[in-house]
Design a protein around this motif. Sequence first.
Motif, PDB file in Angstrom:
ATOM      1  N   SER A  73     126.389 -10.958 -52.703  1.00  0.00           N
ATOM      2  CA  SER A  73     126.502 -12.042 -53.664  1.00  0.00           C
ATOM      3  C   SER A  73     125.125 -12.495 -54.132  1.00  0.00           C
ATOM      4  O   SER A  73     124.144 -12.369 -53.385  1.00  0.00           O
ATOM      5  CB  SER A  73     127.263 -13.226 -53.041  1.00  0.00           C
ATOM      6  N   PRO A  74     125.045 -12.964 -55.394  1.00  0.00           N
ATOM      7  CA  PRO A  74     126.110 -12.903 -56.401  1.00  0.00           C
ATOM      8  C   PRO A  74     126.224 -11.488 -56.965  1.00  0.00           C
ATOM      9  O   PRO A  74     125.414 -10.621 -56.627  1.00  0.00           O
ATOM     10  CB  PRO A  74     125.600 -13.877 -57.454  1.00  0.00           C
ATOM     11  N   THR A  85     124.166  -6.010 -56.340  1.00  0.00           N
ATOM     12  CA  THR A  85     123.802  -7.209 -57.108  1.00  0.00           C
ATOM     13  C   THR A  85     122.885  -6.771 -58.230  1.00  0.00           C
ATOM     14  O   THR A  85     121.859  -6.122 -57.981  1.00  0.00           O
ATOM     15  CB  THR A  85     123.086  -8.251 -56.234  1.00  0.00           C
TER      16      THR A  85
END
Lengths: 108, 121
Positions: free
Chosen positions: A7-8, A103
Motif C-alpha cells: 500500500s498504497p 506500488t
Amino acid sequence: EIVMTQSPATLSVSPGERATLSCRASQSVSSNLAWYQQKPGQAPRLLIYGASTRATGIPARFSGSGSGTEFTLTISSLQSEDFAVYYCQQYNNWPLWTFGQGTKVEIK
Amino acid sequence: QVQLVESGGGVVQPGGSLRLSCAASGFTFSSYGMHWVRQAPGKGLEWVAFIRYDGSNKYYADSVKGRFTISRDNSKNTLYLQMNSLRAEDTAVYYCAKDSSTSCCDAFDIWGQGTMVTVSS
C-alpha cells in the motif's frame, strides 16, 4: 502461501519529497524480505534485501525497515529516475516465493 | 559483466509448447540457484520455478506444475524452461533471475531482460 499486500497502490509525490511505501505479510517472514524497482519496459532491479540492506550500487536515499509482517521502503528525496513501480517479495517461505502487487510511484 | 539473456519467446497456439533459454555470463553459473519469474501484460510479478545450483531440486508454482519443466546445463551456463500445454493465461514476459545465495534461498539479485510469450489462436 504467504500473501504480500502493498500500500498504497499508487503514490503521487513531487520531486525532492519523501516517499514511504508499505508491505505487509500475511504471516511472519522474519527479515527475509526484498524490494525491487521496475521501470516501464525494463526488468526488475534489486534494491533492498534482508529488509534493510541496500544492494550493490543502490543510492543511500533508498532505505528499508521492518521485520516480521510489517515492512517499509523509504525514498528520502525523490529523483526523476525513481518514478517507477516497486515490489516487495518474501523469500522466507520457500519454495513458494511471493511478491506484492506493486506500488506505482508517480509524479505529482 | 554479470548478465542473463533470455531467448525463445514467441507466439504459440493454446495447447502448444515452447522452450525458453537463459544464457548466463560474468559469474559462476554452476554455483547458484536460478529462477523463472513471469509478468502478464500490465500485471505484477509471479514466481514460476526454481532449480538448485546442481539441478538436484526443482520447485514450481501450482499454476504451472505438471506443465512446465525447469532445467539447466552448467557446462553451457544456460537455464531452460520447457513449457507444454500452454494456456492463454500463460501469456507474459518471462524473466530468468539469479538467486543471490550459493545455498538457498535469498533475494534475486540479477535479472535478464525478459522474453515475451504469447499464447493465442
